[in-house]
Structures are given as structure tokens and as C-alpha cells.
Design a protein around this motif. Structure first.
Motif, PDB file in Angstrom:
ATOM      1  N   MET A   1       0.821  -1.184   0.000  1.00  0.00           N
ATOM      2  CA  MET A   1       0.000   0.000   0.000  1.00  0.00           C
ATOM      3  C   MET A   1       0.861   1.241   0.000  1.00  0.00           C
ATOM      4  O   MET A   1       1.957   1.252   0.543  1.00  0.00           O
ATOM      5  CB  MET A   1      -0.864  -0.002   1.248  1.00  0.00           C
ATOM      6  CG  MET A   1      -2.089  -0.810   1.030  1.00  0.00           C
ATOM      7  SD  MET A   1      -3.216  -0.757   2.376  1.00  0.00           S
ATOM      8  CE  MET A   1      -3.663  -2.453   2.259  1.00  0.00           C
ATOM      9  N   ASP A   2       0.303   2.285  -0.568  1.00  0.00           N
ATOM     10  CA  ASP A   2       1.014   3.543  -0.613  1.00  0.00           C
ATOM     11  C   ASP A   2       1.008   4.200   0.755  1.00  0.00           C
ATOM     12  O   ASP A   2       0.007   4.159   1.466  1.00  0.00           O
ATOM     13  CB  ASP A   2       0.343   4.485  -1.615  1.00  0.00           C
ATOM     14  CG  ASP A   2       0.407   3.957  -3.033  1.00  0.00           C
ATOM     15  OD1 ASP A   2       1.280   3.124  -3.297  1.00  0.00           O
ATOM     16  OD2 ASP A   2      -0.414   4.369  -3.857  1.00  0.00           O
ATOM     17  N   PRO A   3       2.127   4.818   1.128  1.00  0.00           N
ATOM     18  CA  PRO A   3       2.123   5.582   2.375  1.00  0.00           C
ATOM     19  C   PRO A   3       1.294   6.846   2.186  1.00  0.00           C
ATOM     20  O   PRO A   3       0.882   7.178   1.079  1.00  0.00           O
ATOM     21  CB  PRO A   3       3.600   5.905   2.583  1.00  0.00           C
ATOM     22  CG  PRO A   3       4.186   5.875   1.207  1.00  0.00           C
ATOM     23  CD  PRO A   3       3.389   4.857   0.441  1.00  0.00           C
ATOM     24  N   LEU A   4       1.095   7.560   3.262  1.00  0.00           N
ATOM     25  CA  LEU A   4       0.379   8.828   3.162  1.00  0.00           C
ATOM     26  C   LEU A   4       1.096   9.736   2.190  1.00  0.00           C
ATOM     27  O   LEU A   4       2.315   9.699   2.056  1.00  0.00           O
ATOM     28  CB  LEU A   4       0.296   9.488   4.543  1.00  0.00           C
ATOM     29  CG  LEU A   4      -0.577   8.756   5.560  1.00  0.00           C
ATOM     30  CD1 LEU A   4      -0.466   9.420   6.923  1.00  0.00           C
ATOM     31  CD2 LEU A   4      -2.016   8.717   5.115  1.00  0.00           C
ATOM     32  N   GLN A   5       0.347  10.583   1.510  1.00  0.00           N
ATOM     33  CA  GLN A   5       0.899  11.427   0.468  1.00  0.00           C
ATOM     34  C   GLN A   5       1.855  12.488   0.999  1.00  0.00           C
ATOM     35  O   GLN A   5       2.677  13.006   0.267  1.00  0.00           O
ATOM     36  CB  GLN A   5      -0.229  12.110  -0.305  1.00  0.00           C
ATOM     37  CG  GLN A   5      -1.084  11.120  -1.056  1.00  0.00           C
ATOM     38  CD  GLN A   5      -2.281  11.801  -1.701  1.00  0.00           C
ATOM     39  OE1 GLN A   5      -2.364  13.001  -1.767  1.00  0.00           O
ATOM     40  NE2 GLN A   5      -3.196  11.005  -2.177  1.00  0.00           N
ATOM     41  N   SER A   6       1.758  12.828   2.271  1.00  0.00           N
ATOM     42  CA  SER A   6       2.592  13.876   2.834  1.00  0.00           C
ATOM     43  C   SER A   6       2.863  13.570   4.295  1.00  0.00           C
ATOM     44  O   SER A   6       2.011  13.024   4.991  1.00  0.00           O
ATOM     45  CB  SER A   6       1.878  15.223   2.710  1.00  0.00           C
ATOM     46  OG  SER A   6       2.439  16.175   3.555  1.00  0.00           O
ATOM     47  N   SER A   7       4.036  13.950   4.776  1.00  0.00           N
ATOM     48  CA  SER A   7       4.356  13.713   6.182  1.00  0.00           C
ATOM     49  C   SER A   7       3.497  14.584   7.098  1.00  0.00           C
ATOM     50  O   SER A   7       3.364  14.301   8.276  1.00  0.00           O
ATOM     51  CB  SER A   7       5.839  13.979   6.442  1.00  0.00           C
ATOM     52  OG  SER A   7       6.153  15.324   6.110  1.00  0.00           O
ATOM     53  N   SER A   8       2.898  15.661   6.560  1.00  0.00           N
ATOM     54  CA  SER A   8       2.027  16.506   7.371  1.00  0.00           C
ATOM     55  C   SER A   8       0.598  15.964   7.421  1.00  0.00           C
ATOM     56  O   SER A   8      -0.232  16.472   8.154  1.00  0.00           O
ATOM     57  CB  SER A   8       2.013  17.941   6.831  1.00  0.00           C
ATOM     58  OG  SER A   8       1.472  17.963   5.529  1.00  0.00           O
ATOM     59  N   SER A   9       0.309  14.936   6.646  1.00  0.00           N
ATOM     60  CA  SER A   9      -1.020  14.339   6.644  1.00  0.00           C
ATOM     61  C   SER A   9      -1.190  13.477   7.884  1.00  0.00           C
ATOM     62  O   SER A   9      -0.322  12.687   8.221  1.00  0.00           O
ATOM     63  CB  SER A   9      -1.210  13.480   5.397  1.00  0.00           C
ATOM     64  OG  SER A   9      -1.065  14.255   4.231  1.00  0.00           O
ATOM     65  N   VAL A  10      -2.319  13.662   8.548  1.00  0.00           N
ATOM     66  CA  VAL A  10      -2.553  12.920   9.778  1.00  0.00           C
ATOM     67  C   VAL A  10      -3.779  12.030   9.717  1.00  0.00           C
ATOM     68  O   VAL A  10      -4.059  11.302  10.655  1.00  0.00           O
ATOM     69  CB  VAL A  10      -2.687  13.871  10.989  1.00  0.00           C
ATOM     70  CG1 VAL A  10      -1.403  14.636  11.219  1.00  0.00           C
ATOM     71  CG2 VAL A  10      -3.859  14.825  10.818  1.00  0.00           C
ATOM     72  N   ALA A  11      -4.522  12.085   8.608  1.00  0.00           N
ATOM     73  CA  ALA A  11      -5.780  11.360   8.564  1.00  0.00           C
ATOM     74  C   ALA A  11      -5.994  10.669   7.224  1.00  0.00           C
ATOM     75  O   ALA A  11      -5.439  11.061   6.206  1.00  0.00           O
ATOM     76  CB  ALA A  11      -6.947  12.326   8.830  1.00  0.00           C
ATOM     77  N   VAL A  12      -6.832   9.632   7.280  1.00  0.00           N
ATOM     78  CA  VAL A  12      -7.296   8.929   6.097  1.00  0.00           C
ATOM     79  C   VAL A  12      -8.809   9.096   6.049  1.00  0.00           C
ATOM     80  O   VAL A  12      -9.491   8.942   7.066  1.00  0.00           O
ATOM     81  CB  VAL A  12      -6.936   7.426   6.152  1.00  0.00           C
ATOM     82  CG1 VAL A  12      -7.594   6.662   5.033  1.00  0.00           C
ATOM     83  CG2 VAL A  12      -5.438   7.233   6.123  1.00  0.00           C
TER      84      VAL A  12
END
Length: 163
Positions: A1-12
Motif C-alpha cells: 500500500m502507498d504511504p500517506l501522500q505527505s508527512s504533514s497528513s494525519v488522517a485517512v
């Protein structure tokens, strides 16, 4: 699976789109010009866009969301991808019940490393930035979870004996 798009992203964002539209079925024009019976509400058009698209755009606009997971029936995947257009998303299979569908979405989200998962019914357009901001504010206050509560705009009446 792809990691979150940005390190500042905290939610899915998990958009539950597995409903079959049993209460909201309508004929919708298909590419051939013939009506398509039984189109689920999340794929019906509102303001020139599929209802699902409104929700996808709301979550895509907010940089706190690093990924969007759409939970849908396998036979609806192409329609979901068409609604998404260039919005990147992950897909999860719908279950036999809404609870099972949410669990399937959470399983996909679990591998992404987000702090929070937001579960949204894909057939509910009108998700505002204010609502998302309020939900994040509640979570910043150390809440274990939160849900939006919106004021009722219509009057409710209780009738007794036909009065």
C-alpha cells in the motif's frame, strides 16, 4: 500500500459507497442515452457532479488527509474511478453490511500510518471545511473519537389524534 501522500497528513478519509440505493433509485442517463435503472444515490448527479465526487473533493482539498479509501462493491469500481477522475484513491470491497464495509475500509487505512480515520457516507454531499475543522479541533483536544452534530433546519411536529 502507498504511504500517506505527505508527512504533514494525519488522517485517512474512508468513504463508504457500498449502498445499493434501495430507497433512492432513479434512472440516470448512460453514455448510450438510455436510462440506467437502480443507480445508487452516491452515483446520482447533484449540481452537475456525482454525489460521490462532492465528498471526494471535500477530502482532497484538506491537506490533513493523506489518503482517501473508497469502499464499494467490486462491480462499482469502474464507476468510482470515473467519479474520482484525477483524485488518487484506494479501493476496499464493500461487505454485506455497513459495519463490515467500514471494517474493510479501516483495514486498508490501518496500513497507511495515519493518526485518524474519518468515516463518511459517500451518499451525503455537502461536507464543509468548517465541519472538518471542528472534527479535527475535537481530536486535538485528546478526544478518542468525534462525530459531527448539525442543527435541524426543518421544524419537527408531533401529531396526536390527527391534530
Amino acid at each position: 500500500m502507498d504511504p500517506l501522500q505527505s508527512s504533514s497528513s494525519v488522517a485517512v478519509a474512508i468513504l463508504v459507497a457500498g449502498g445499493t440505493g434501495t430507497r433512492a433509485k432513479q434512472a440516470s442517463p448512460s453514455d448510450s442515452g438510455r436510462g440506467e435503472e437502480g443507480l445508487p444515490k452516491q452515483f446520482q448527479t447533484l449540481g452537475g457532479k456525482a454525489i460521490l465526487r462532492w465528498s471526494l473533493e471535500a477530502f482532497k482539498r484538506d491537506p490533513r488527509f493523506g489518503a482517501i479509501v473508497v469502499v464499494c462493491a467490486p462491480e462499482m469500481r469502474e464507476r468510482v474511478l470515473a467519479c474520482a477522475g484525477s483524485i488518487p484513491l484506494l479501493l476496499a470491497d464493500a461487505g454485506e453490511t455497513r459495519t463490515q464495509s467500514v471494517a474493510n475500509g479501516l483495514r486498508v487505512a490501518a496500513g497507511l500510518g495515519a493518526h485518524f480515520s474519518f468515516i463518511h457516507d459517500a451518499a451525503r454531499p455537502g461536507l464543509s471545511q468548517v465541519v472538518l475543522d471542528n472534527l479535527f479541533a475535537a481530536l486535538d483536544g485528546e478526544a478518542d473519537g468525534t462525530a459531527p452534530g448539525l442543527p435541524i433546519a426543518d421544524a419537527l411536529w408531533l401529531a396526536r389524534n390527527g391534530q
